[in-house]
Design an enzyme around this catalytic site. Structure first.
Site, PDB file in Angstrom:
ATOM      1  N   GLU A  76       0.825  -1.211   0.000  1.00  0.00           N
ATOM      2  CA  GLU A  76       0.000   0.000   0.000  1.00  0.00           C
ATOM      3  C   GLU A  76       0.867   1.272   0.000  1.00  0.00           C
ATOM      4  OE1 GLU A  76      -4.315  -1.199   1.303  1.00  0.00           O
ATOM      5  OE2 GLU A  76      -3.001  -1.634   2.987  1.00  0.00           O
ATOM      6  N   HIS A  95      -2.094   3.365   8.675  1.00  0.00           N
ATOM      7  CA  HIS A  95      -3.230   2.681   8.026  1.00  0.00           C
ATOM      8  C   HIS A  95      -3.432   1.324   8.688  1.00  0.00           C
ATOM      9  CE1 HIS A  95      -5.837   0.657   5.312  1.00  0.00           C
ATOM     10  NE2 HIS A  95      -4.904  -0.213   4.958  1.00  0.00           N
ATOM     11  N   HIS A  97      -6.759  -1.891   9.801  1.00  0.00           N
ATOM     12  CA  HIS A  97      -8.130  -2.397   9.662  1.00  0.00           C
ATOM     13  C   HIS A  97      -8.684  -2.741  11.045  1.00  0.00           C
ATOM     14  CE1 HIS A  97      -6.203  -4.318   5.792  1.00  0.00           C
ATOM     15  NE2 HIS A  97      -6.341  -3.022   5.652  1.00  0.00           N
ATOM     16  N   HIS A 159     -12.908  -1.198   3.657  1.00  0.00           N
ATOM     17  CA  HIS A 159     -11.480  -1.482   3.799  1.00  0.00           C
ATOM     18  C   HIS A 159     -10.970  -1.138   5.205  1.00  0.00           C
ATOM     19  CE1 HIS A 159      -7.243  -1.060   1.774  1.00  0.00           C
ATOM     20  NE2 HIS A 159      -7.159  -1.502   3.004  1.00  0.00           N
TER      21      HIS A 159
END
Ligand code: ZN
Length: 429
Positions: A76, A95, A97, A159
């Site tokens: 990413e 970042h 999840h 996401h």
């Protein structure tokens, strides 16, 4: 530990460990980066177990695109680069999840950052980036477009979440706060309808910055009792953080030292790295020179002055307990003996209670009322010792969790009056 002194690779390692241990990323999901002064981007590697990362696993991507390190950069990386291009002021990107934020991302909603004071200041307005394939230039463009609007938090449809910051500590703080808001909103929505702050409440909270005079410089060595209290407080603050009763910047602990003197947590410092010298001494209404005490300092002072049985006060935002402070549902402690013995009645106080009329608020904390909830604000726990106040906060959070989750199973049966009387007799309440 002073986080800002760590080089980029160590900062990334420390932060990914924190995220992973708190269940805010799986081993394969999530990536962090730091942009160095010379434009190099340090980033987590692709395909390496997040639970066992070593400093040498962190990858550096130079401005010319060449890669230094043992691995390939995260898949990413393109969106990290796109964010830095769109926002030259940002130096770090997180970042991941985390399940609570993913819940929001799969119903395509942003968490409410207006339920408690201070959350909006940390997270700002939260944007939503349209779905695109992970690792694609399209995803990078969608996320960069949200950041180009001046936002620092972008939910990614179906996401996860991306947060930027001036430093990695700053980005982590906003990431953790947003995840906390998401968890709190999910818990509260299971109970009732969570309320947002009104404009007047937000204004009141923002203007309530206590200005205490400074104590004179100490004339002799620090008393042993104060040193011991500082060390013990730090242990409990870190424990409260590890138990997720506190977040990195929220949660206040104070301990009485002698009449008219107590120690309190500082405003805004990361609870995970709290050291004895960070705590603030308050004596005769004045604060230790050069330090900023927690915003609720006047309430702590009023409680100690009014309630001699109280030796420690905690102000927290533990997410299950807060579900009751955000809705009209009453917190009923007659669920199990432990909860009733430690929590007793747990009244709800109006939002303003921690800012205005602190004397009246302090008067509520009699031996029969050790805890109170404050609407859209906090839970306050008092105790005869540090351990006792901490125990009460923990029992409140566990009890709240049981009540919130029991609602999925069936109707709650409370202990009857005779059982409560038996407890009161046996435990001399
Ligand atoms: Zn991802």
């Amino acid at each position: 530990m002073k986080f800002d002194y760590l080089p980029p690779a160590d900062q990334i390692l420390e932060t990914i460990g924190r995220i992973y241990r708190f269940g805010m990323t799986t081993t394969s999901g999530g990536n962090l980066s730091v942009r160095d002064d010379n434009g190099d981007i340090w980033i987590t590697p692709a395909g390496v177990d997040k639970g066992n990362l070593r400093r040498e696993d962190i990858v550096r991507v130079r401005g010319d695109g060449s890669v230094v390190g043992l691995h390939k950069p995260s898949s990413e990386f393109p969106f990290h680069q796109a964010i830095y291009r769109a926002r030259p002021d940002l130096r770090a990107v997180v970042h991941a999840h985390p399940p609570a934020l993913v819940s929001f991302s799969i119903v395509r909603r942003t968490p409410n950052v207006d339920m408690l004071p201070g959350e909006r200041d940390i997270c700002g307005e939260v944007g939503m980036a349209p779905y695109a394939l992970p690792g694609s230039e399209r995803l990078g463009a969608n996320i960069a477009a949200v950041f180009a609007e001046g936002k620092r938090c972008a939910m990614l449809e179906n996401h996860g979440i991306v947060v930027g910051g001036d430093t990695l500590a700053d980005a982590y703080k906003a990431f953790e706060t947003l995840e906390f808001c998401a968890r709190m909103e999910i818990r509260a929505s299971g109970l009732g309808r969570p309320r947002s702050l009104t404009e007047a409440q937000r204004t009141l909270a923002a203007s309530a910055v206590p200005a205490l005079p400074a104590l004179p410089a100490p004339s002799g060595p620090m008393p042993t009792a104060e040193r011991e209290a500082r060390v013990r407080m730090c242990d409990f603050i870190r424990r409260s953080y590890e138990q997720r009763l506190f977040t990195s910047t929220q949660g206040t602990f104070s301990v009485k030292l002698a009449s008219e003197a107590f120690l309190i947590t500082p405003h805004g410092l990361d609870r995970k790295y709290m050291e004895p010298e960070d705590l603030v001494l308050i004596r005769d209404g004045a604060a230790e020179r050069g330090k900023q005490p927690s915003r609720s300092v006047l309430l702590h002072r009023a409680i100690y002055a009014r309630q001699p049985h109280v030796q420690s006060v905690l102000v927290a935002h533990s997410p299950y307990t807060m579900a009751f402070a955000l809705t009209d549902v009453a917190f009923e402690s007659k669920t199990i003996p432990e909860a009733y013995i430690l929590l007793r009645g747990m009244p709800k106080l109006p939002f303003e209670s921690v800012y205005a009329s602190v004397e009246q608020t302090a008067a509520r904390f009699t031996p029969d009322v050790p805890l109170a909830l404050v609407d859209n604000n906090c839970v306050i726990a008092t105790g005869s010792s540090l351990l006792n106040a901490f125990d009460r906060l923990e029992v409140a959070e566990y009890s709240a969790k049981s009540i919130v989750e029991a609602a999925n199973l069936g109707e709650i049966v409370h202990m009857d009056d005779a059982s409560i009387r038996d407890i009161e007799t046996a435990f001399r309440l």
